[in-house]
Design an enzyme around this catalytic site. Sequence first.
Site, PDB file in Angstrom:
ATOM      1  N   LYS A 191       0.857  -1.199   0.000  1.00  0.00           N
ATOM      2  CA  LYS A 191       0.000   0.000   0.000  1.00  0.00           C
ATOM      3  C   LYS A 191       0.884   1.237   0.000  1.00  0.00           C
ATOM      4  CE  LYS A 191      -1.959   2.817   2.780  1.00  0.00           C
ATOM      5  NZ  LYS A 191      -1.808   4.017   1.922  1.00  0.00           N
ATOM      6  N   GLU A 265       9.351   0.949  10.946  1.00  0.00           N
ATOM      7  CA  GLU A 265      10.391   1.956  10.694  1.00  0.00           C
ATOM      8  C   GLU A 265       9.714   3.306  10.896  1.00  0.00           C
ATOM      9  OE1 GLU A 265      13.453   1.424  10.231  1.00  0.00           O
ATOM     10  OE2 GLU A 265      13.583  -0.661   9.580  1.00  0.00           O
ATOM     11  N   CYS A 299      13.186  10.650   7.643  1.00  0.00           N
ATOM     12  CA  CYS A 299      13.174  10.104   9.012  1.00  0.00           C
ATOM     13  C   CYS A 299      14.555  10.305   9.628  1.00  0.00           C
ATOM     14  CB  CYS A 299      12.820   8.632   8.972  1.00  0.00           C
ATOM     15  SG  CYS A 299      13.835   7.695   7.827  1.00  0.00           S
ATOM     16  N   GLU A 396       9.641  15.607  15.872  1.00  0.00           N
ATOM     17  CA  GLU A 396      10.026  15.459  14.465  1.00  0.00           C
ATOM     18  C   GLU A 396       9.211  16.461  13.642  1.00  0.00           C
ATOM     19  OE1 GLU A 396       8.624  12.019  12.194  1.00  0.00           O
ATOM     20  OE2 GLU A 396      10.692  11.717  11.516  1.00  0.00           O
TER      21      GLU A 396
HETATM   22  P1  NAD Z   1       2.085   8.246   7.863  1.00  0.00           P
HETATM   23  O1  NAD Z   1       2.291   7.447   9.095  1.00  0.00           O
HETATM   24  O2  NAD Z   1       1.070   9.319   7.880  1.00  0.00           O
HETATM   25  O3  NAD Z   1       1.655   7.267   6.652  1.00  0.00           O
HETATM   26  C1  NAD Z   1       2.409   6.121   6.339  1.00  0.00           C
HETATM   27  C2  NAD Z   1       1.511   5.127   5.618  1.00  0.00           C
HETATM   28  O4  NAD Z   1       0.496   4.667   6.522  1.00  0.00           O
HETATM   29  C3  NAD Z   1       0.766   5.723   4.414  1.00  0.00           C
HETATM   30  O5  NAD Z   1       0.725   4.761   3.388  1.00  0.00           O
HETATM   31  C4  NAD Z   1      -0.624   5.972   4.980  1.00  0.00           C
HETATM   32  O6  NAD Z   1      -1.647   5.976   4.016  1.00  0.00           O
HETATM   33  C5  NAD Z   1      -0.779   4.775   5.904  1.00  0.00           C
HETATM   34  N1  NAD Z   1      -1.795   4.933   6.945  1.00  0.00           N
HETATM   35  C6  NAD Z   1      -2.400   6.063   7.376  1.00  0.00           C
HETATM   36  N2  NAD Z   1      -3.246   5.774   8.383  1.00  0.00           N
HETATM   37  C7  NAD Z   1      -3.185   4.441   8.593  1.00  0.00           C
HETATM   38  C8  NAD Z   1      -3.805   3.540   9.522  1.00  0.00           C
HETATM   39  N3  NAD Z   1      -4.676   3.976  10.421  1.00  0.00           N
HETATM   40  N4  NAD Z   1      -3.436   2.242   9.473  1.00  0.00           N
HETATM   41  C9  NAD Z   1      -2.524   1.794   8.588  1.00  0.00           C
HETATM   42  N5  NAD Z   1      -1.915   2.589   7.671  1.00  0.00           N
HETATM   43  C10 NAD Z   1      -2.240   3.898   7.685  1.00  0.00           C
HETATM   44  O7  NAD Z   1       3.520   8.769   7.445  1.00  0.00           O
HETATM   45  P2  NAD Z   1       3.891   9.754   6.262  1.00  0.00           P
HETATM   46  O8  NAD Z   1       3.425  11.122   6.607  1.00  0.00           O
HETATM   47  O9  NAD Z   1       3.468   9.140   4.984  1.00  0.00           O
HETATM   48  O10 NAD Z   1       5.515   9.686   6.319  1.00  0.00           O
HETATM   49  C11 NAD Z   1       6.278  10.443   7.206  1.00  0.00           C
HETATM   50  C12 NAD Z   1       6.702   9.614   8.402  1.00  0.00           C
HETATM   51  O11 NAD Z   1       7.364   8.432   7.987  1.00  0.00           O
HETATM   52  C13 NAD Z   1       7.695  10.358   9.284  1.00  0.00           C
HETATM   53  O12 NAD Z   1       7.348  10.211  10.631  1.00  0.00           O
HETATM   54  C14 NAD Z   1       9.017   9.642   8.993  1.00  0.00           C
HETATM   55  O13 NAD Z   1       9.959   9.722  10.030  1.00  0.00           O
HETATM   56  C15 NAD Z   1       8.566   8.254   8.732  1.00  0.00           C
HETATM   57  N6  NAD Z   1       9.569   7.515   7.948  1.00  0.00           N
HETATM   58  C16 NAD Z   1      10.379   6.617   8.576  1.00  0.00           C
HETATM   59  C17 NAD Z   1      11.373   5.950   7.853  1.00  0.00           C
HETATM   60  C18 NAD Z   1      12.312   4.955   8.522  1.00  0.00           C
HETATM   61  O14 NAD Z   1      12.973   4.228   7.808  1.00  0.00           O
HETATM   62  N7  NAD Z   1      12.400   4.911   9.843  1.00  0.00           N
HETATM   63  C19 NAD Z   1      11.511   6.190   6.487  1.00  0.00           C
HETATM   64  C20 NAD Z   1      10.676   7.105   5.877  1.00  0.00           C
HETATM   65  C21 NAD Z   1       9.696   7.772   6.613  1.00  0.00           C
END
Ligand code: NAD
Length: 493
Positions: A191, A265, A299, A396
């Site tokens: 997804k 992650e 991240c 963050e």
């Molecule tokens: P997000 O958590 O809003 O979304 C991530 C994914 O989860 C998306 O595909 C979203 O549609 C989905 N999602 C949303 N609500 C959900 C639910 N209730 N249940 C399951 N899935 C759901 O994150 P974002 O804004 O897309 O990305 C930014 C975040 O990602 C930052 O916090 C960043 O630090 C983190 N990140 C971490 C890493 C790592 O390797 N540690 C890498 C990249 C990004």
Amino acid sequence: MPPAPSLTPATAGSHPTNTPHYIAGQWAAGQGDEAIVVHDPSTTRPFAELQGASLTQVDQAVAAARAALPAWRALSGAERSGYLRRFAEQIEQRRGELLALQMRNNGKPEHEASIDIDDAVATFNYYAVLAEQLDAGQDSDVPLAVPGFVAQTRREPVGVVALIVPWNFPLVTSAWKLAPALAAGCTLVLKPSEVTPLIEQAYGQISDAIGLPAGVLNIVIGARQVGAALSSHPGLDKVSFTGSNAVGSQVMHAAAEQCRPLTLELGGKSAIVVFDDCDLDQAVEWIVAGICWNAGQMCSATSRLVVHERISDALLQHLATAFEALKVGDPAQGQVEMGPLISQAQWAKVNDYFALAQTEGLRCLAGAKAVEQPGWFVRPTLYADVPSGSRLWNEEIFGPVLCTQRFSSEQQAIDIANDSRFGLVATVISSDLQRAQRVAAALEVGHVWINSVQAVFVETSWGGTKASGIGRELGPWGLSAYQSVKHVTRCLG
Ligand code: NAD
């Protein structure tokens, strides 16, 4: 404030916007009630609209992955390796299209978008090699202290896995999950983020082009509703999630309900520790890259600068000048060093932090403002001597916002760096290598860079300690995340 988006006709290149979901080897129209609008963050204009997947389509995708599992896991490692190599070749062949799409949808400068493609290619090629090696290592004997028995180790695929990913490095984050999972023999439901859904469609198109068996990789597009339905689906054997802590916590709850394994992650608030024996110009270059790459939407952004008091004033002055000089703009309009933030929501969030910094009375040396042009742009921003209690020091922000503190001793530098709920990465800059190694050993994070910044190699691990997540990606650890260990012990008598 950028103008409100207005809808224009969808032009999403060769990406199927009418049939955006890839289920059981077929492209399907969305039957859900979420309309997904895809924007160009440099102009704020929408350029594609997709209909999200329905909950029935999520069921169908999981069922397709389940049906495909027996045949896919029965292939030899060498056979699966062949598919992975073809993924790498196909990404390379689509370089131009993927470059353009990342620049348009992510606002990535061309050189950054190009590095993401290289990274995805390297990941598929690396796990192609590890898949081949599986054939040799399967059923290996375990030496036993007790005579009369022989035991063998088997590494088996975990099964059907859901991969849920964010928008900031769509090609890469997905590759880090897809390649090892396919190598291990798992079947998948991916997804992508609703913010950048077209980019990962390339993985479905590649599956078609290389004849990946139907159902091995399924892609469903949607936002929170589809993510929640997928992460709580009873038909899965594992979930691998990359994203925010807030959503990660919900995904973890869903995994707990099902008592099944999970890789997380999550976020970071990483430190870059600069000692007074550094080359100041070089240090500035690394600090800027650590917070301005991908407009700080990483991240692993090193968003807390911890600098020796002897060089603090001089370094901050250099840094403010470098921030002011950074070329921010639309990647489509020529060479830029930093693009826009990804969305209106992200832009508003970063601007809220600027307002909060004012309320907190923080000392701003550069930035703290939006750019006077359409698009979700902000200037790189520098706050000096930020108190440890400040929300800007602890949270963050996910934008090009750097907060600084100064230290007087090595131990104080370590203590400041470790004083965070997160533990993803850190950078140490010093010409004293022994000291740098000592500090690296003391930092409570998953990855430390010494005299370099954001250099991620597929052979090394990726993942964090504390609230930054559970588990590791990349390297052999990334493969293990999709394997289950079985032992077969036999009495020789
Ligand atoms: P997000 O958590 O809003 O979304 C991530 C994914 O989860 C998306 O595909 C979203 O549609 C989905 N999602 C949303 N609500 C959900 C639910 N209730 N249940 C399951 N899935 C759901 O994150 P974002 O804004 O897309 O990305 C930014 C975040 O990602 C930052 O916090 C960043 O630090 C983190 N990140 C971490 C890493 C790592 O390797 N540690 C890498 C990249 C990004």
